[in-house]
Design a protein around this motif. Sequence first.
Motif, PDB file in Angstrom:
ATOM      1  N   THR A  20       0.835  -1.195   0.000  1.00 41.29           N
ATOM      2  CA  THR A  20       0.000   0.000   0.000  1.00 41.29           C
ATOM      3  C   THR A  20       0.871   1.246   0.000  1.00 41.29           C
ATOM      4  O   THR A  20       1.772   1.383   0.830  1.00 41.29           O
ATOM      5  CB  THR A  20      -0.922   0.023   1.237  1.00 41.29           C
ATOM      6  OG1 THR A  20      -1.747  -1.143   1.233  1.00 41.29           O
ATOM      7  CG2 THR A  20      -1.804   1.256   1.230  1.00 41.29           C
ATOM      8  N   ALA A  21       0.616   2.134  -0.944  1.00 40.19           N
ATOM      9  CA  ALA A  21       1.264   3.439  -0.943  1.00 40.19           C
ATOM     10  C   ALA A  21       0.388   4.398  -0.153  1.00 40.19           C
ATOM     11  O   ALA A  21      -0.828   4.249  -0.100  1.00 40.19           O
ATOM     12  CB  ALA A  21       1.448   3.940  -2.366  1.00 40.19           C
ATOM     13  N   TYR A  22       1.001   5.375   0.468  1.00 38.91           N
ATOM     14  CA  TYR A  22       0.251   6.308   1.288  1.00 38.91           C
ATOM     15  C   TYR A  22       0.678   7.726   0.956  1.00 38.91           C
ATOM     16  O   TYR A  22       1.675   7.961   0.278  1.00 38.91           O
ATOM     17  CB  TYR A  22       0.483   6.014   2.774  1.00 38.91           C
ATOM     18  CG  TYR A  22       1.893   6.320   3.249  1.00 38.91           C
ATOM     19  CD1 TYR A  22       2.177   7.486   3.952  1.00 38.91           C
ATOM     20  CD2 TYR A  22       2.940   5.446   2.984  1.00 38.91           C
ATOM     21  CE1 TYR A  22       3.462   7.767   4.372  1.00 38.91           C
ATOM     22  CE2 TYR A  22       4.225   5.725   3.403  1.00 38.91           C
ATOM     23  CZ  TYR A  22       4.485   6.881   4.101  1.00 38.91           C
ATOM     24  OH  TYR A  22       5.759   7.161   4.511  1.00 38.91           O
ATOM     25  N   GLY A  23      -0.103   8.675   1.408  1.00 39.16           N
ATOM     26  CA  GLY A  23       0.200  10.058   1.145  1.00 39.16           C
ATOM     27  C   GLY A  23       0.571  10.832   2.390  1.00 39.16           C
ATOM     28  O   GLY A  23       1.491  11.641   2.383  1.00 39.16           O
ATOM     29  N   ASP A  24      -0.138  10.569   3.469  1.00 35.29           N
ATOM     30  CA  ASP A  24       0.161  11.322   4.689  1.00 35.29           C
ATOM     31  C   ASP A  24       1.468  10.829   5.300  1.00 35.29           C
ATOM     32  O   ASP A  24       2.107   9.907   4.799  1.00 35.29           O
ATOM     33  CB  ASP A  24      -0.999  11.217   5.697  1.00 35.29           C
ATOM     34  CG  ASP A  24      -1.392   9.776   5.990  1.00 35.29           C
ATOM     35  OD1 ASP A  24      -0.526   8.897   5.872  1.00 35.29           O
ATOM     36  OD2 ASP A  24      -2.556   9.539   6.332  1.00 35.29           O
ATOM     37  N   ARG A  25       1.867  11.437   6.394  1.00 37.83           N
ATOM     38  CA  ARG A  25       3.179  11.157   6.950  1.00 37.83           C
ATOM     39  C   ARG A  25       3.215   9.889   7.788  1.00 37.83           C
ATOM     40  O   ARG A  25       4.283   9.443   8.202  1.00 37.83           O
ATOM     41  CB  ARG A  25       3.642  12.355   7.794  1.00 37.83           C
ATOM     42  CG  ARG A  25       3.667  13.665   7.007  1.00 37.83           C
ATOM     43  CD  ARG A  25       4.193  14.811   7.846  1.00 37.83           C
ATOM     44  NE  ARG A  25       5.619  14.705   8.053  1.00 37.83           N
ATOM     45  CZ  ARG A  25       6.533  15.166   7.201  1.00 37.83           C
ATOM     46  NH1 ARG A  25       6.150  15.734   6.075  1.00 37.83           N
ATOM     47  NH2 ARG A  25       7.816  15.060   7.453  1.00 37.83           N
ATOM     48  N   ILE A  26       2.064   9.297   8.055  1.00 32.64           N
ATOM     49  CA  ILE A  26       2.018   8.096   8.880  1.00 32.64           C
ATOM     50  C   ILE A  26       1.730   6.892   7.984  1.00 32.64           C
ATOM     51  O   ILE A  26       0.678   6.817   7.356  1.00 32.64           O
ATOM     52  CB  ILE A  26       0.937   8.205   9.974  1.00 32.64           C
ATOM     53  CG1 ILE A  26       1.214   9.431  10.852  1.00 32.64           C
ATOM     54  CG2 ILE A  26       0.892   6.939  10.813  1.00 32.64           C
ATOM     55  CD1 ILE A  26       0.145   9.681  11.890  1.00 32.64           C
ATOM     56  N   PRO A  27       2.648   5.937   7.884  1.00 31.93           N
ATOM     57  CA  PRO A  27       2.432   4.773   7.015  1.00 31.93           C
ATOM     58  C   PRO A  27       1.235   3.943   7.478  1.00 31.93           C
ATOM     59  O   PRO A  27       0.954   3.855   8.670  1.00 31.93           O
ATOM     60  CB  PRO A  27       3.741   3.972   7.173  1.00 31.93           C
ATOM     61  CG  PRO A  27       4.736   4.944   7.722  1.00 31.93           C
ATOM     62  CD  PRO A  27       3.948   5.906   8.553  1.00 31.93           C
ATOM     63  N   PRO A  28       0.521   3.322   6.537  1.00 27.70           N
ATOM     64  CA  PRO A  28      -0.654   2.510   6.874  1.00 27.70           C
ATOM     65  C   PRO A  28      -0.284   1.081   7.256  1.00 27.70           C
ATOM     66  O   PRO A  28      -0.470   0.139   6.496  1.00 27.70           O
ATOM     67  CB  PRO A  28      -1.457   2.531   5.570  1.00 27.70           C
ATOM     68  CG  PRO A  28      -0.404   2.620   4.509  1.00 27.70           C
ATOM     69  CD  PRO A  28       0.702   3.453   5.091  1.00 27.70           C
ATOM     70  N   GLY A  29       0.299   0.904   8.425  1.00 25.33           N
ATOM     71  CA  GLY A  29       0.606  -0.443   8.892  1.00 25.33           C
ATOM     72  C   GLY A  29       2.031  -0.855   8.581  1.00 25.33           C
ATOM     73  O   GLY A  29       2.836  -0.064   8.070  1.00 25.33           O
ATOM     74  N   PRO A  30       2.372  -2.117   8.877  1.00 28.20           N
ATOM     75  CA  PRO A  30       3.740  -2.602   8.683  1.00 28.20           C
ATOM     76  C   PRO A  30       4.179  -2.523   7.228  1.00 28.20           C
ATOM     77  O   PRO A  30       3.379  -2.693   6.307  1.00 28.20           O
ATOM     78  CB  PRO A  30       3.654  -4.077   9.147  1.00 28.20           C
ATOM     79  CG  PRO A  30       2.433  -4.146  10.012  1.00 28.20           C
ATOM     80  CD  PRO A  30       1.482  -3.131   9.455  1.00 28.20           C
ATOM     81  N   HIS A  31       5.465  -2.254   7.032  1.00 26.76           N
ATOM     82  CA  HIS A  31       6.008  -2.129   5.683  1.00 26.76           C
ATOM     83  C   HIS A  31       6.286  -3.506   5.094  1.00 26.76           C
ATOM     84  O   HIS A  31       6.914  -4.350   5.729  1.00 26.76           O
ATOM     85  CB  HIS A  31       7.298  -1.309   5.731  1.00 26.76           C
ATOM     86  CG  HIS A  31       7.961  -1.146   4.405  1.00 26.76           C
ATOM     87  ND1 HIS A  31       7.263  -0.887   3.243  1.00 26.76           N
ATOM     88  CD2 HIS A  31       9.272  -1.202   4.050  1.00 26.76           C
ATOM     89  CE1 HIS A  31       8.112  -0.773   2.235  1.00 26.76           C
ATOM     90  NE2 HIS A  31       9.334  -0.972   2.701  1.00 26.76           N
ATOM     91  N   VAL A  32       5.782  -3.746   3.884  1.00 27.97           N
ATOM     92  CA  VAL A  32       6.081  -4.962   3.135  1.00 27.97           C
ATOM     93  C   VAL A  32       6.920  -4.551   1.934  1.00 27.97           C
ATOM     94  O   VAL A  32       6.485  -3.748   1.115  1.00 27.97           O
ATOM     95  CB  VAL A  32       4.792  -5.671   2.663  1.00 27.97           C
ATOM     96  CG1 VAL A  32       5.135  -6.888   1.805  1.00 27.97           C
ATOM     97  CG2 VAL A  32       3.929  -6.068   3.844  1.00 27.97           C
ATOM     98  N   THR A  33       8.139  -5.057   1.822  1.00 30.99           N
ATOM     99  CA  THR A  33       9.008  -4.689   0.714  1.00 30.99           C
ATOM    100  C   THR A  33       8.546  -5.376  -0.569  1.00 30.99           C
ATOM    101  O   THR A  33       7.777  -6.336  -0.547  1.00 30.99           O
ATOM    102  CB  THR A  33      10.462  -5.092   0.999  1.00 30.99           C
ATOM    103  OG1 THR A  33      10.559  -6.528   1.043  1.00 30.99           O
ATOM    104  CG2 THR A  33      10.931  -4.521   2.336  1.00 30.99           C
ATOM    105  N   LEU A  34       9.058  -4.874  -1.704  1.00 28.86           N
ATOM    106  CA  LEU A  34       8.712  -5.490  -2.973  1.00 28.86           C
ATOM    107  C   LEU A  34       9.163  -6.949  -3.013  1.00 28.86           C
ATOM    108  O   LEU A  34       8.492  -7.810  -3.576  1.00 28.86           O
ATOM    109  CB  LEU A  34       9.354  -4.719  -4.126  1.00 28.86           C
ATOM    110  CG  LEU A  34       8.674  -3.413  -4.543  1.00 28.86           C
ATOM    111  CD1 LEU A  34       9.485  -2.733  -5.634  1.00 28.86           C
ATOM    112  CD2 LEU A  34       7.257  -3.675  -5.022  1.00 28.86           C
ATOM    113  N   ALA A  35      10.317  -7.227  -2.403  1.00 27.64           N
ATOM    114  CA  ALA A  35      10.820  -8.591  -2.395  1.00 27.64           C
ATOM    115  C   ALA A  35       9.914  -9.522  -1.595  1.00 27.64           C
ATOM    116  O   ALA A  35       9.840 -10.719  -1.861  1.00 27.64           O
ATOM    117  CB  ALA A  35      12.238  -8.628  -1.830  1.00 27.64           C
ATOM    118  N   GLN A  36       9.218  -8.982  -0.597  1.00 26.98           N
ATOM    119  CA  GLN A  36       8.340  -9.782   0.253  1.00 26.98           C
ATOM    120  C   GLN A  36       6.901  -9.814  -0.257  1.00 26.98           C
ATOM    121  O   GLN A  36       6.093 -10.603   0.230  1.00 26.98           O
ATOM    122  CB  GLN A  36       8.323  -9.209   1.678  1.00 26.98           C
ATOM    123  CG  GLN A  36       9.678  -9.210   2.378  1.00 26.98           C
ATOM    124  CD  GLN A  36       9.648  -8.383   3.659  1.00 26.98           C
ATOM    125  OE1 GLN A  36       8.943  -7.374   3.748  1.00 26.98           O
ATOM    126  NE2 GLN A  36      10.416  -8.808   4.649  1.00 26.98           N
TER     127      GLN A  36
END
Length: 264
Positions: free
Chosen positions: A128-144
């Motif tokens: 998920t891409a986001y716009g505001d400064r707070i990411p929407p949950g845990p980061h999943v990399t492209l590799a994952q």
Amino acid sequence: MSNQSSADSDWTDHIRRLMTSLKLSQADLATRLGVSRPTVTRWMKGSHEPTSASYLAMGNLLGLPDAAYFWERAGVDPSNFPATKLQGSISSLRVDLRDFTLISGKKLTRGIVDSKSNAVILPLLNITAYGDRIPPGPHVTLAQAEVLDVLMAPLSWCPHPENMLCMHLCGDSMAPLIPPESILAVDTGITDRAQLDKKLAVFSHREHGFKVARLQRLASSDILVSANHTDLPVDVTDQAKWKAVGAVAWWVSKDALPQNVDKN
């Protein structure tokens, strides 16, 4: 994917034919798919099977009818396309795009894809891409990332079809240009910052996830500027922390539901 026995690895023959047809070396194929050369070598030996995303990309390299094998290996329902040529329309897609509006102002209706059109199957990843400064949950990399579903789009929408992927958008930072909960089609074949200047782009940070906005290159810094100007610009100058994922090629969003009308 897990290791497979060589007896079951018929993908090696298909990949070999793909390379012969397109006159690609193993190194060339690795570059086109965004994987390492050793990864392709393992595929060719039959010790490791390609991921769904790699199968989709190989299918997109070939186009129909030869793409059918790779798209099926990726998990695409073969009933969505004939073995010889794509027929039908957007309404036949596995992801029903009749409920979406292309933000160029055109309504996606029957007839946009006809029997003579080429099409690209794009992976919709669990990122998920986001716009505001707070990411929407845990980061999943492209590799994952894993493939949640697939979308089909006209070839003319995809300048680099083998490098296209889709992701969700969270938040209203790109409103009114891109509504919240839209799906972004990202061309990962364009990562050079000079090419991305003044374009909508997705960047990735190892801690903050994926950020989408318009890149503006200044004399001494690079910043991402959201369409919603209540969101402050984000400094992405540090290329060690902020990686360019690609350019936003197009996006789709659900039609807004009509508001209830008070007749009293």
